[in-house]
Design a protein around this motif. Structure first.
Motif, PDB file in Angstrom:
ATOM      1  N   MET A   1     124.009  61.175 -11.566  1.00 13.69           N
ATOM      2  CA  MET A   1     122.988  62.224 -11.415  1.00 13.69           C
ATOM      3  C   MET A   1     123.036  62.806  -9.996  1.00 13.69           C
ATOM      4  N   ALA A   2     122.778  64.098  -9.883  1.00 13.88           N
ATOM      5  CA  ALA A   2     122.847  64.748  -8.563  1.00 13.88           C
ATOM      6  C   ALA A   2     121.701  64.278  -7.668  1.00 13.88           C
ATOM      7  N   LYS A   3     121.977  64.314  -6.392  1.00 13.82           N
ATOM      8  CA  LYS A   3     120.921  64.011  -5.425  1.00 13.82           C
ATOM      9  C   LYS A   3     119.858  65.088  -5.476  1.00 13.82           C
ATOM     10  N   GLU A   4     118.639  64.664  -5.214  1.00 14.16           N
ATOM     11  CA  GLU A   4     117.519  65.600  -5.217  1.00 14.16           C
ATOM     12  C   GLU A   4     116.728  65.338  -3.939  1.00 14.16           C
ATOM     13  N   ARG A   5     115.960  66.349  -3.526  1.00 14.20           N
ATOM     14  CA  ARG A   5     115.102  66.174  -2.352  1.00 14.20           C
ATOM     15  C   ARG A   5     113.650  66.441  -2.720  1.00 14.20           C
ATOM     16  N   THR A   6     112.747  65.758  -2.026  1.00 15.36           N
ATOM     17  CA  THR A   6     111.317  65.991  -2.235  1.00 15.36           C
ATOM     18  C   THR A   6     110.607  65.982  -0.892  1.00 15.36           C
ATOM     19  N   LEU A   7     109.481  66.679  -0.812  1.00 10.65           N
ATOM     20  CA  LEU A   7     108.703  66.654   0.420  1.00 10.65           C
ATOM     21  C   LEU A   7     107.611  65.589   0.338  1.00 10.65           C
ATOM     22  N   SER A   8     107.528  64.780   1.384  1.00  7.65           N
ATOM     23  CA  SER A   8     106.481  63.769   1.524  1.00  7.65           C
ATOM     24  C   SER A   8     105.641  64.110   2.749  1.00  7.65           C
ATOM     25  N   ILE A   9     104.342  63.856   2.655  1.00  5.82           N
ATOM     26  CA  ILE A   9     103.474  63.923   3.835  1.00  5.82           C
ATOM     27  C   ILE A   9     102.703  62.613   3.927  1.00  5.82           C
ATOM     28  N   ILE A  10     102.799  61.955   5.069  1.00  4.28           N
ATOM     29  CA  ILE A  10     101.923  60.815   5.363  1.00  4.28           C
ATOM     30  C   ILE A  10     100.660  61.423   5.969  1.00  4.28           C
ATOM     31  N   ALA A  30     112.536  51.727  -2.131  1.00  2.60           N
ATOM     32  CA  ALA A  30     112.697  52.362  -3.440  1.00  2.60           C
ATOM     33  C   ALA A  30     114.045  53.070  -3.566  1.00  2.60           C
ATOM     34  N   GLY A  31     114.833  53.053  -2.507  1.00  2.00           N
ATOM     35  CA  GLY A  31     116.158  53.677  -2.566  1.00  2.00           C
ATOM     36  C   GLY A  31     116.172  55.138  -2.152  1.00  2.00           C
ATOM     37  N   LEU A  32     115.045  55.606  -1.619  1.00  2.00           N
ATOM     38  CA  LEU A  32     114.997  56.979  -1.116  1.00  2.00           C
ATOM     39  C   LEU A  32     115.360  56.974   0.366  1.00  2.00           C
ATOM     40  N   ARG A  33     116.044  58.028   0.790  1.00  2.00           N
ATOM     41  CA  ARG A  33     116.514  58.142   2.171  1.00  2.00           C
ATOM     42  C   ARG A  33     115.662  59.189   2.894  1.00  2.00           C
ATOM     43  N   ILE A  34     115.134  58.851   4.066  1.00  2.00           N
ATOM     44  CA  ILE A  34     114.349  59.802   4.854  1.00  2.00           C
ATOM     45  C   ILE A  34     115.345  60.628   5.672  1.00  2.00           C
ATOM     46  N   VAL A  35     115.611  61.859   5.219  1.00  2.00           N
ATOM     47  CA  VAL A  35     116.665  62.662   5.861  1.00  2.00           C
ATOM     48  C   VAL A  35     116.110  63.633   6.910  1.00  2.00           C
ATOM     49  N   VAL A  74     105.469  64.663   8.280  1.00  2.00           N
ATOM     50  CA  VAL A  74     106.112  65.357   7.159  1.00  2.00           C
ATOM     51  C   VAL A  74     107.560  64.900   7.100  1.00  2.00           C
ATOM     52  N   GLN A  75     108.045  64.714   5.892  1.00  2.00           N
ATOM     53  CA  GLN A  75     109.395  64.166   5.764  1.00  2.00           C
ATOM     54  C   GLN A  75     110.069  64.672   4.487  1.00  2.00           C
ATOM     55  N   VAL A  76     111.379  64.767   4.554  1.00  2.00           N
ATOM     56  CA  VAL A  76     112.179  65.101   3.377  1.00  2.00           C
ATOM     57  C   VAL A  76     112.865  63.827   2.903  1.00  2.00           C
ATOM     58  N   LEU A  77     112.664  63.492   1.637  1.00  2.00           N
ATOM     59  CA  LEU A  77     113.256  62.295   1.038  1.00  2.00           C
ATOM     60  C   LEU A  77     114.368  62.723   0.094  1.00  2.00           C
ATOM     61  N   GLU A  78     115.452  61.990   0.127  1.00  2.00           N
ATOM     62  CA  GLU A  78     116.601  62.336  -0.703  1.00  2.00           C
ATOM     63  C   GLU A  78     117.025  61.136  -1.542  1.00  2.00           C
ATOM     64  N   GLY A  79     117.429  61.409  -2.760  1.00  2.00           N
ATOM     65  CA  GLY A  79     117.941  60.355  -3.628  1.00  2.00           C
ATOM     66  C   GLY A  79     118.035  60.856  -5.052  1.00  2.00           C
ATOM     67  N   GLU A  80     118.534  59.994  -5.937  1.00  2.00           N
ATOM     68  CA  GLU A  80     118.582  60.363  -7.348  1.00  2.00           C
ATOM     69  C   GLU A  80     117.163  60.486  -7.864  1.00  2.00           C
ATOM     70  N   ALA A 130     111.090  73.731   2.530  1.00  2.00           N
ATOM     71  CA  ALA A 130     111.358  74.916   3.356  1.00  2.00           C
ATOM     72  C   ALA A 130     110.128  75.326   4.169  1.00  2.00           C
ATOM     73  N   PHE A 131     108.937  74.924   3.713  1.00  6.67           N
ATOM     74  CA  PHE A 131     107.700  75.220   4.453  1.00  6.67           C
ATOM     75  C   PHE A 131     107.722  74.517   5.810  1.00  6.67           C
ATOM     76  N   PHE A 132     108.266  73.312   5.860  1.00  2.00           N
ATOM     77  CA  PHE A 132     108.221  72.509   7.084  1.00  2.00           C
ATOM     78  C   PHE A 132     109.551  72.372   7.822  1.00  2.00           C
TER      79      PHE A 132
END
Ligand code: ADP
Ligand code: MG
Length: 140
Positions: A1-10, A30-35, A74-80, A130-132
């Protein structure tokens, strides 16, 4: 499966209690990478814009007050399957309904001060990242 990114905010309730490291550990376990990651104090205008989709909701004004009450990370997380995976790691919006072992079950103070944000779809994840962050800040 392709890598996907999501936005996280603590969120401010979590930065106030010095939980950034503990939350980041949950993300990485959880196997997500903070990129990409940065600590910001949102302006009122930035919070209102970010949560614009909720502007008709009764909690919108309080939510904007809360999100500007202290710093956020604010962080971008990457993973399947990153979007859905992070929603699982976060748990339900209301910590009373969140599953055992989720961030919100273990750390949230209330339905509002629920420690983390995560994008709810791949389309929104693109908009929110893209907002952050600019492309040059995302090194994979
Ligand atoms: P989620 O963050 O789980 O995607 P929503 O997008 O529905 O949840 O809501 C955005 C944020 O607004 C929530 O994370 C929470 O901080 C706040 N919120 C949601 N519902 C309520 C509510 N009923 N009362 C107070 N705050 C709320
Ligand atoms: Mg949401």
């Amino acid at each position: 499966m392709a890598k996907e990114r999501t936005l996280s905010i603590i969120k401010p309730d979590a930065t106030r209690r010095n939980l950034t490291g503990k939350i980041n550990a949950r993300i990485e376990e959880a196997g997500l990478r903070i990129v990409a990651q940065k600590r910001l104090w949102l302006s009122r205008a930035q919070a209102e814009k970010f949560y614009e989709v909720h502007k008709e909701r009764p909690f919108y004004n309080d939510l904007c007050n809360f999100m500007t009450s202290g710093p956020v990370v604010v962080q971008v997380l990457e993973g399947e399957n990153a979007v859905a995976k992070y929603r699982d790691v976060m748990g339900a919006t209301n910590p009373a309904n969140a599953a055992q072992g989720t961030i919100r079950k273990d750390f949230a103070e209330s339905i509002e001060a629920n420690s983390v944000h995560g994008s709810d779809s791949p389309e929104n994840a693109k908009i929110e990242c893209a907002f952050f962050f600019s492309g040059i800040e995302l090194v994979g």
